[in-house]
Design a protein around this motif. Structure first.
Motif, short mmCIF file in Angstrom:
data_model
loop_
_atom_site.label_atom_id
_atom_site.label_comp_id
_atom_site.label_asym_id
_atom_site.label_seq_id
_atom_site.Cartn_x
_atom_site.Cartn_y
_atom_site.Cartn_z
N SER A 17 0.84 -1.20 0.00
CA SER A 17 0.00 0.00 0.00
C SER A 17 0.87 1.25 0.00
N ALA A 18 1.95 1.21 0.78
CA ALA A 18 2.80 2.40 0.91
C ALA A 18 3.39 2.78 -0.44
N VAL A 19 3.90 1.79 -1.17
CA VAL A 19 4.51 2.10 -2.46
C VAL A 19 3.47 2.70 -3.42
N PHE A 20 2.28 2.12 -3.43
CA PHE A 20 1.23 2.65 -4.30
C PHE A 20 0.86 4.08 -3.91
N VAL A 21 0.70 4.31 -2.61
CA VAL A 21 0.32 5.65 -2.16
C VAL A 21 1.40 6.66 -2.52
N GLY A 22 2.66 6.29 -2.30
CA GLY A 22 3.76 7.18 -2.65
C GLY A 22 3.75 7.51 -4.13
N MET A 23 3.46 6.50 -4.96
CA MET A 23 3.44 6.71 -6.41
C MET A 23 2.34 7.67 -6.82
N GLY A 76 8.40 4.98 -3.28
CA GLY A 76 7.44 4.93 -4.39
C GLY A 76 7.38 6.26 -5.11
N GLY A 77 7.36 7.35 -4.33
CA GLY A 77 7.32 8.69 -4.91
C GLY A 77 8.58 8.96 -5.72
N TYR A 78 9.70 8.47 -5.21
CA TYR A 78 10.98 8.66 -5.92
C TYR A 78 10.95 7.93 -7.26
#
Ligand SMILES: Nc1ncnc2c1ncn2[C@@H]1O[C@H](COP(=O)(O)OP(=O)(O)OP(=O)(O)O)[C@@H](O)[C@H]1O
Ligand SMILES: [Mg+2]
Lengths: 152, 272, 260
Positions: free
Chosen positions: C61-67, C168-170
């Motif tokens: 979930s964290a990676v998706f949210v960051g993206m 994820g945002g990166y």
């Protein structure tokens, strides 16, 4: 069942990951390494107008960050603003007659304190006051001055 | 009603009154259970035998009356004192009440691990001997969900006696057992009782088994004690209540039905 | 109309009542904490069950949210020509708000529900009274290890959430949208503060950990011993946690922002 090696390993890994994540957040996402835990000293500067300057705004010289604004206070007697700058102790050779000015960075308009070096061989140390300051440039005032000049 | 003669009582109930949701379960029950003997509590289903055991162990509070275990009043004592008392009592739940996330072995070991600092090898020894005596040593590593009802009851039995209690309360130890395990359990209860000299209370309807194992029996019906005596005495008892129960007669003063209104009336009126 | 007000009043009374009962329960749990920490083996086991097993859902979930934060943020910042501030935006949003809040809600869904139903079922199958009969206090033996494991797990999970979210945002910002990696990190470093941002996030997640764990064990422990009772307790565990976490988040944020 309670003494299961694989379970211990999984849990340990989880705890380790969590602690690593906190460590990552503290050291990698913040400017922690340049200020905070490090040794530092404080100097003050007086401004007639600080514009939108906030506590924690960067303090720079030649565009490089040396520290942060740690306190902003109003002087009831002299009716001006006293800004305390916390500067990393590594920079112990800033000339005592350096000039502090409040400038604006980028388009988002964040304000910061820029130091311009003077020529004094003595260095700024804890508790010193920066004499020469230049207040924030407030757009409305410039426009106002411009208009009065026009009127002359 | 005679008391078991010449015996120091282990449990004494006096003038006990208890009700549930406004429906009286016990009106005025007094009985005593002798130390070091096997006492049976019999009675038709739903008369409150389980309730009685729960009252004795302080899980329920009576409305009136006193309950003394080992001379100590149970009603209204604090949690600490109650827990101290319970450490000396083994309890076999009617439905086993095994801990479903522990296997059979750990279930039996549970009281030992919680209350003692015994080394693992000693715990192992104790658990294995108890499991052996209920014939389930081979099932030590099964989970409770993998057991049949009767097996679960036997594990519960092993767990109830693993701490070597002074008093064991068995709620329906024979229900749902095949004749062979029934015989084994009867003998086991007898043996535990004689070897350790502890007091056993058996709740049961099984007149045959009770006759084999019990020194004394109380019969409860309709919120009262209706008879007490040795199993032989009870068989010879003339009272219609006792005769009905001991001789399995469907007709008699003991109500088979839960209190209800008139049958034809209930049939006629469809609830809306 | 009148019936509606009566229902509302009834709901309000029940709310205050539940709040009071939960607070009392929390007091009891805090009182038992030192003793429960002495038997850390039990806490450790629960930490494995509810903490380590939540790792996967939290991480993904964290990676998706960051993206998605990076995608949305890029489009907004692009309008002001300030895409180099993307790192700041992603990090601030995650560390201060989304990390703690989403972790608490996901934790309630993954672990809170299972705690509530597990404890409720233990009550319904007489296991808790069985323990009491063996002179074992179920609050000490069953509730405390689960509660403490939750309280420990949530802040760790929240930190992992924020860290992986920034990752994820990166990936999206720098890797996909071509934001320069230099300003992505340096602006973040300049803007994110240890005390007011990172630590406030940690404090939040500790508060949420206590909330989520308390609600789960309370609902399970007080569930009516029926199939419906247990299923309602499970639902309530996640619903109450979600609402409580959002409300507490607002409260803490207001206090922190008010201070800064
Ligand atoms: N939790 C409860 N709430 C309300 N009433 C109950 C509850 N448990 C039992 N009762 C009532 O109390 C009465 C006595 O129940 P109890 O379980 O003691 O009977 P019993 O003699 O053990 O029966 P059995 O031989 O079938 O086990 C029953 O009529 C039952 O309806
Ligand atoms: Mg019963």
């Amino acid at each position: 069942m309670r003494h299961n090696k694989a379970m211990d390993f999984g849990t340990g890994l989880f705890v380790l990951l969590g602690i690593l994540a906190i460590f990552f957040l503290v050291t990698q996402t913040t400017g922690m390494r340049t200020l905070g835990t490090e040794d530092s000293f404080e100097v003050s500067a007086r401004f007639d107008d600080i514009g939108g300057l906030r506590v924690r705004a960067p303090v720079t010289m030649a565009g490089v960050r040396l520290g942060r604004v740690s306190d902003i206070r109003f002087d009831d007697d002299r009716l001006d603003a006293v800004v305390t700058l916390r500067i990393s102790a590594r920079h112990d050779n800033l000339p005592a007659d350096s000039i502090a000015s409040i400038r604006t960075s980028g388009l988002l308009g964040e304000q910061f304190v820029a130091l311009d070096p003077g020529g004094d061989p003595d260095a700024l140390t804890e508790g010193d006051q920066i004499i020469h300051t230049q207040s924030a440039i407030v757009l409305e005032r410039i426009i106002g001055q411009f208009l009065t000049m026009q009127g002359d | 009603m005679t008391r078991p003669a010449g015996q120091e009582p282990h449990i004494e109930l006096e003038g006990l009154r208890f009700q549930r949701d406004g429906r009286p379960i016990f009106e005025d029950v007094s009985l005593s259970i002798p130390r070091g003997k096997v006492t049976a509590i019999m009675g038709p289903s739903g008369t409150g035998k389980t309730t009685l055991l729960r009252l004795v162990t302080g899980q329920l509070l009576p409305e009136r009356g006193s309950i003394r275990v080992d001379g100590q009043e149970v009603t209204g004592i604090g949690r600490e004192a109650l827990y101290r008392l319970r450490k000396r009592i083994g309890f076999l739940f009617q439905h086993g009440a095994l801990l479903t996330d522990l296997d059979v072995y750990e279930n039996v070991a549970f009281p030992l691990r919680e209350h003692t600092q015994l080394p693992d090898c000693l715990i192992h020894h104790l658990v294995m001997t108890k499991l052996q005596s209920v014939g389930l040593r081979g099932a030590a590593r099964l989970m409770p969900s993998q057991l049949s009802g009767g097996m679960a009851r036997r594990v519960g039995l092993a767990r109830a006696v693993v701490m070597d209690p002074e008093l064991v309360l068995y709620d329906e130890p024979f229900a749902g057992l095949d004749p062979i395990s029934m015989g084994v359990i009867v003998r086991l209860i007898r043996e535990i009782n004689e070897a350790l000299g502890l007091t056993s209370v058996i709740v049961s309807h099984d007149i045959e088994e009770v006759s084999q194992v019990a020194d004394w029996a109380w019969i409860i019906a309709d919120g009262r004690i209706i008879a007490g005596g040795t199993p032989e005495e009870l068989r010879g008892e003339e009272s219609p209540w006792v005769r009905q129960f001991m001789h399995r007669l469907s007709d008699g003063p003991v109500p088979f039905h839960f209190p209800a209104r008139d049958y034809p009336e209930d049939l006629r009126e469809v609830p809306r | 109309m009148r019936a509606m007000f009566r229902d509302l009043g009834e709901a309000l009374r029940e709310f205050v009542e539940t709040l009071g009962a939960m607070t009392r329960f929390l007091g009891r749990l805090l009182w038992e904490t030192p003793a429960a920490l002495m038997r850390f083996g039990l806490v450790w086991y629960q930490l494995h069950r509810i903490g380590a097993h939540s790792l996967l859902i939290i991480g993904i979930s964290a990676v998706f949210v960051g993206m998605v934060l990076a995608l949305q943020g890029y489009h907004i910042l692009n309008q002001f020509g300030a895409t180099e501030s993307l790192g700041v935006m992603v990090a601030m949003t995650l560390v201060r708000e989304l990390g703690p809040v989403l972790t608490a809600v996901l934790f309630a869904g993954r672990a809170g529900t299972s705690l509530a139903s597990e404890i409720g079922l233990m009550r319904a199958t007489d296991q808790l009274s069985g323990m009491e009969m063996m002179a074992v206090d179920p609050v000490k033996r069953v509730i405390m290890p689960r509660f403490l494991a939750g309280v420990i797990a949530v802040p760790l999970l929240a930190a992992i959430f924020s860290a992986l979210g920034i990752f994820g945002g990166y990936v999206v910002g720098v890797g996909l949208l071509g934001v320069d990696a230099g300003p992505f990190w340096s602006q973040m470093n300049a803007a994110v503060d240890v005390r007011t941002d990172v630590m406030s996030g940690v404090w939040k997640s500790i508060a949420f950990g206590i909330t989520a764990s308390l609600v789960a064990v309370y609902e399970g422990y007080n569930a009516p011993p029926t199939a419906e009772g247990v299923s309602r307790a499970t639902t309530r565990a996640i619903v109450i946690t979600a609402v409580a976490v959002l409300a507490i988040n607002l409260l803490i944020t207001a206090i922190i922002v008010g201070e800064g």
